[in-house]
Design a protein around this motif. Structure first.
Motif, short mmCIF file in Angstrom:
data_model
loop_
_atom_site.label_atom_id
_atom_site.label_comp_id
_atom_site.label_asym_id
_atom_site.label_seq_id
_atom_site.Cartn_x
_atom_site.Cartn_y
_atom_site.Cartn_z
N VAL A 250 -22.64 -25.75 -31.08
CA VAL A 250 -23.75 -25.08 -30.70
C VAL A 250 -24.02 -23.89 -31.77
N ILE A 251 -22.98 -23.34 -32.08
CA ILE A 251 -23.49 -22.32 -33.33
C ILE A 251 -23.75 -23.01 -34.74
N VAL A 252 -23.17 -23.95 -35.12
CA VAL A 252 -23.61 -24.91 -36.30
C VAL A 252 -24.77 -25.57 -36.16
N GLY A 253 -25.20 -26.11 -35.14
CA GLY A 253 -26.42 -26.75 -34.82
C GLY A 253 -26.63 -28.02 -35.67
N ASP A 254 -27.82 -28.08 -36.48
CA ASP A 254 -28.02 -29.31 -37.11
C ASP A 254 -27.92 -28.86 -38.68
N ALA A 255 -27.34 -27.78 -38.93
CA ALA A 255 -27.05 -27.40 -40.17
C ALA A 255 -26.25 -28.46 -41.22
N TRP A 256 -25.28 -29.46 -40.36
CA TRP A 256 -24.47 -30.29 -41.32
C TRP A 256 -25.58 -31.41 -41.92
N GLN A 257 -26.77 -31.43 -41.56
CA GLN A 257 -27.64 -32.34 -42.06
C GLN A 257 -28.28 -31.88 -43.47
N THR A 258 -28.58 -30.63 -43.46
CA THR A 258 -29.10 -29.99 -44.81
C THR A 258 -27.83 -29.71 -45.73
N LEU A 259 -26.73 -29.36 -45.14
CA LEU A 259 -25.66 -29.16 -46.00
C LEU A 259 -25.20 -30.46 -46.49
N GLY A 260 -24.94 -31.55 -45.88
CA GLY A 260 -24.65 -32.97 -46.39
C GLY A 260 -25.56 -33.41 -47.38
N LEU B 26 -27.16 -31.34 -49.44
CA LEU B 26 -26.99 -30.53 -50.63
C LEU B 26 -25.67 -31.07 -51.20
N LEU B 27 -24.74 -31.54 -50.51
CA LEU B 27 -23.29 -31.84 -51.06
C LEU B 27 -23.28 -33.18 -51.83
N GLY B 28 -24.39 -33.88 -51.38
CA GLY B 28 -24.57 -35.32 -52.01
C GLY B 28 -25.19 -35.01 -53.54
N ALA B 29 -26.19 -33.77 -53.27
CA ALA B 29 -26.86 -33.69 -54.59
C ALA B 29 -26.12 -33.20 -55.39
N VAL B 30 -25.30 -32.20 -55.27
CA VAL B 30 -24.26 -31.68 -56.25
C VAL B 30 -23.41 -32.70 -56.70
N GLY B 31 -23.03 -33.67 -55.96
CA GLY B 31 -22.36 -34.85 -56.39
C GLY B 31 -22.83 -35.68 -57.60
N SER C 93 -31.50 -39.60 -42.77
CA SER C 93 -32.19 -38.87 -41.92
C SER C 93 -32.12 -37.34 -42.22
N SER C 94 -31.14 -36.97 -42.91
CA SER C 94 -30.96 -35.47 -43.30
C SER C 94 -32.19 -35.03 -44.24
N LEU C 95 -32.98 -35.92 -44.92
CA LEU C 95 -33.85 -35.50 -45.68
C LEU C 95 -35.31 -35.99 -45.11
N SER C 96 -35.33 -37.10 -44.41
CA SER C 96 -36.57 -37.52 -43.78
C SER C 96 -36.91 -36.45 -42.80
N HIS C 97 -36.07 -35.87 -41.82
CA HIS C 97 -36.46 -35.03 -40.86
C HIS C 97 -36.97 -33.72 -41.48
N LEU C 98 -36.74 -33.48 -42.84
CA LEU C 98 -37.33 -32.36 -43.49
C LEU C 98 -38.89 -32.44 -43.97
N LEU C 99 -39.09 -33.75 -43.90
CA LEU C 99 -40.57 -34.15 -44.45
C LEU C 99 -41.59 -33.87 -43.40
N TYR C 100 -42.88 -33.56 -44.10
CA TYR C 100 -43.89 -33.37 -43.30
C TYR C 100 -45.27 -33.80 -44.05
N GLY C 101 -46.24 -34.77 -43.35
CA GLY C 101 -47.16 -35.14 -44.04
C GLY C 101 -47.15 -36.03 -45.16
N ILE C 102 -46.03 -36.47 -45.55
CA ILE C 102 -45.86 -37.13 -46.61
C ILE C 102 -44.61 -38.33 -46.12
N GLY C 103 -44.76 -39.54 -46.59
CA GLY C 103 -43.82 -40.54 -46.31
C GLY C 103 -42.41 -40.54 -47.25
#
Length: 814
Positions: free
Chosen positions: A262-272, A274-279, A763-773
């Motif tokens: 409940v506290i963390v919510g869907d923060a794992w998507q964004t952090l996942g 970013l963790l992939g990006a720094v990898g 999905s961690s990226l696609s759910h952040l997008l708006y107005g573009i594919g």
């Protein structure tokens, strides 16, 4: 062991001999490892670290559900029945969060408050610093007015006095005796300064089983009981309550969820993400340093050949190179930890509240262990290629080559590293580009009102003026009239829900006399209480009928204004004006629809497609007397003025304080700030992903530059011969730039394929997008051109040096 120390001393001596190479390698690794350490410290603090409670894995939240929403607030009578009936839980408590005006001791201010049931702190396993928590007799209507205060409030208002128990705080006009002090740093979802008994709330909220007004249920599972077992028992109990109270509970369900989720919510998507990006950034850095080490090892071919001829075996030579690479990696990790420490502090300070559990983010022992592991793996990874290359099968060949050591295999390995760097860089650039274009699209979204020159704030109206519903109405009307008289204020009025903040509440409703059998399954509307001048203040367009007016009061028939989405959905082929709406479990209405206005973005600029967006506006002045004490304090004030907030707010404060110095002004924001905050879900990953993409671009450019520089050094004689035979400078430039650009184009092609696959599957990226594919061609084209342009520049600079070579000098060189 002696061999290890000998390798260590020799490696340090070799690195000191090449300070330029050593510095570049360490900085490159520090940036990659530092980025990984920083993001992992966030992941560890937010997702991996246990909550700061006793045995936190046994803590759960109990939600009610209905056919319209997967989670809804709990009914207090249902909670009391759960407490009496459930056997899967060691303890169960309820709480409700609400801001309050604290007027004594000290200056008046608005603070966060939580109304909690008896046993709240013990359910969490927390011991108070001083005193005790509430008793059951205190946790009921008419109980003794008592409070538990936070450690911060204790130190700021009572100077940390150990004799604070028994002293009083004045909250919302009432005096509460302090019975306890919460431990330092204690919080559930937000910082709270004052805790009061939940059972003393207004009976309108507590006694109505159909009311779901902001109450949460927290429970601790018994030892050995799983979440699923608790879910089964609670569902059985709720089904029984549904049968006992069908009018209030029909179609209600139960959902038991771990508190941490409940506290963390869907923060794992964004952090996942970013963790992939720094990898990827780290892999690019590894490829870069591996290229540098390959070039360096090629220049040391004669050294290795001599050592081999003198009896050194191949394993010893490989171990020596691996030792050097691990030393570089550990040095980079040390600098990277410093970068991570200050970088994360700066990001969290610049964007407070953007992440849950941000107070738990720190560079601690698990993070350091992670960094050490990464640095060792990285050191072995990028040292492997030059170590394997040192296994020369023929030392005599290396001695004859005079140290140039350029082989086809060597060039192929370097070319592979260039392609990998370019491909990974393109993936990062595409991700950052998609989020950047999303922000641009959001900025062009019409929110349904004019955002310029609007300021919002709240006033804690003196409780001496709000003792009865009639005096409360008068006090608020006088307040808004005084604000309208301030020079520079063009319009002002109240609203209980500011656009773009998601504050609009939901109620079941029915049209005319068509009451549904089950209110839990009935359609929902978003309800807003506003003043009559709210629409003009916000510049919300009128489409049909009229706005609310000053004549819509508690003594006149109830009226409502709906938005265009509501009208389109429920009145597709008829006019809504004249029809009636009845809403809520307590049946507020029927209210006659008198107008239709444009749709306003409530949950954010990207709220398109969200369900239940049937917006309905009621006059704040038509609220029944029994609801006045609950609704009026929630009202925010919206002011339209061409003057900036720094000019208007002091004038408003002066006016408010003239009427009473116990009236705090808080939550001051411009609408432009609210619009910016509504894009924070996309802005935070965009900024970090953009920074990582720029870093990757820089590292890739350095890698390409280094590769060509090495190639120029190794091919000095060839360049001299070509130029002596009549080759012009253009031919030499094309020789070097053309070969590297072919590698870059191959990397761009591979990166485009990889980016296309990742953006479509993540999905961690696609759910952040708006107005573009996720496969937006313009983004792919722009970042590809940018990458090719930067790569071309990185190719040109060392290639230009090649054309300046004197043929005679080149032919004399070895």
């Amino acid at each position: 062991m002696n061999g290890f120390f000998q390798d260590l001393r020799f490696a340090l001596r070799q690195l000191r001999k090449s300070p330029g190479f050593t510095a570049v390698a360490i900085v490159t690794l520090a940036l990659g490892i530092g980025a990984n350490t920083g993001i992992f410290s966030v992941v560890e603090g937010v997702l991996l670290a246990p909550l700061r409670y006793f045995q936190p894995d046994r803590l759960v939240m109990v939600w009610e559900t209905n056919p319209r929403f997967p989670r809804v607030w709990d009914s207090y009578p249902n909670f009391q029945d759960w407490q009496r009936s459930a056997r899967s839980f060691q303890q169960m408590a309820a709480f409700r969060q609400q801001g309050v005006d604290l007027t004594s001791p000290g200056a008046p201010s608005h603070v966060n408050s939580s109304q909690v049931s008896a046993g709240f702190f013990s359910t969490l396993g927390m011991e108070l610093t001083l005193g005790r928590e509430f008793t059951h007799p205190e946790d009921q209507h008419g109980g003794a007015p008592v409070a538990v205060i936070s450690d911060r409030l204790w130190r700021e208002r009572f100077a940390g006095n150990q004799e604070v128990l028994g002293k009083s705080v004045t909250v919302d006009g009432g005096s509460y005796s302090i019975v306890g002090v919460a431990p330092a740093g204690f919080r559930l979802e937000e910082d709270v300064d004052v805790y009061t008994p939940l059972g003393q709330l207004d009976p309108l909220i507590l006694n109505d089983r159909a009311s779901h007004d902001g109450i949460f249920t927290l429970a601790r599972l018994k030892l050995g009981v799983s979440v699923s077992q608790g879910q089964v028992e609670m569902s059985t109990i709720q089904n029984r309550l549904d049968r006992l109270y069908p009018d209030d509970n029909r179609d209600l369900g139960i959902y038991v969820e771990q508190l941490k989720q409940v506290i963390v919510g869907d923060a794992w998507q964004t952090l996942g993400l970013l963790l992939g990006a720094v990898g990827l950034v780290l892999l690019i850095g590894c490829a870069n340093v591996a290229n540098l080490l390959l070039a360096r090892s090629a220049a040391r071919n004669r050294e290795f050949a001599i050592r081999s001829a003198l009896g050194a075996n191949r394993a010893r030579l490989a171990r020596q190179l691996l030792t050097e690479s691990v030393i570089l990696s550990l040095a980079g990790a040390s600098l990277g930890i410093v970068i991570a420490f200050f970088g994360i502090r700066s990001v969290l300070a610049a964007m407070p509240g953007i992440l849950p559990r941000s107070e738990d983010v720190r560079v601690n022992a698990p993070v350091l262990l992670y960094t050490l592991t990464v640095s060792l793996v990285v050191g072995i990874l990028f040292g492997l290629a030059p170590a394997l290359k040192s296994w020369s099968p023929d030392p005599q060949t290396s001695l004859k080559e005079g140290g140039r050591g350029s082989t086809v295999v060597h060039r192929r390995v370097q070319s592979s590293f260039v392609i990998v760097q370019v491909a990974l860089t393109l993936v990062l650039l595409v991700g950052a580009g998609l989020l950047f274009r999303t922000i641009l699209h959001l900025q062009n979204v019409n929110p349904g009102f004019e955002t310029k020159n609007v300021i919002t704030f709240k006033v804690g109206v003196s409780h001496s003026l709000t003792r009865t519903p009639s005096t409360t109405r008068v006090a608020y009307q006088q307040l808004i009239e005084r604000i309208r008289q301030i020079p520079g204020v063009q319009a002002a009025d109240f609203t209980t829900a500011i656009p773009l903040t998601g504050q609009g509440g939901y109620l079941p409703f029915w049209l005319d006399s068509k009451k549904p059998e089950s209110l839990q399954g009935a359609p929902r509307l978003q309800w807003f209480l506003t003043g009559p001048d709210y629409f003009r203040t916000m510049d919300i367009p009128l489409l049909q009928g009229r706005f609310l007016s000053d004549e819509d009061t508690a003594k006149s028939p109830c009226v409502a204004v709906i938005d265009s989405e509501f009208a389109h959905r429920f009145f597709p082929d008829r006019k809504p004006i004249g029809h009636t709406i009845t809403a809520g479990f307590a049946a507020f209405g029927p209210c006659t629809i008198v107008g239709v206005v444009g749709h306003v973005k409530d949950a954010g600029l990207n709220d398109a497609g969200l369900p239940n967006q049937n917006q309905t506006y009621y006059s704040l002045y038509q609220v029944p007397d029994k609801w006045v004490p609950l609704n009026y304090p929630d009202a925010s004030i919206i002011v339209r003025s061409p003057l900036d907030a720094a000019t208007v707010i002091p004038a408003i404060k002066a006016m408010v304080y003239q009427a009473g110095n116990d009236q705090p002004i808080y939550n001051v924001q411009t609408m432009r700030q609210i619009v910016a905050d509504s894009m924070s879900e996309q802005r935070f990953p965009m900024i970090l992903l953009g920074a990582f993409a720029v870093l990757a671009l820089l590292l890739a450019a350095v890698g390409i530059y280094g590769t060509i520089s090495y190639s120029v050094t190794q091919r000095v004689q060839e360049i001299g011969i070509r130029m002596a035979l009549g080759a012009d400078k253009g031919n030499v430039l094309r020789l070097f730039i053309g070969r590297e650009l072919r590698l870059v184009l191959a990397g761009v092609a591979a990166g485009a394929v990889g980016a296309l696959i990742l953006t479509r599957t993540l999905s961690s990226l696609s759910h952040l997008l708006y107005g573009i594919g996720s496969s937006d061609p313009l983004t792919f084209a722009v970042v590809s051109i940018l990458l090719i342009g930067v790569a071309a520049l990185a190719c040109y600079l060392p290639a230009r040096r090649a054309v300046k070579v004197d043929p005679m000098v080149a032919l004399r060189s070895e």
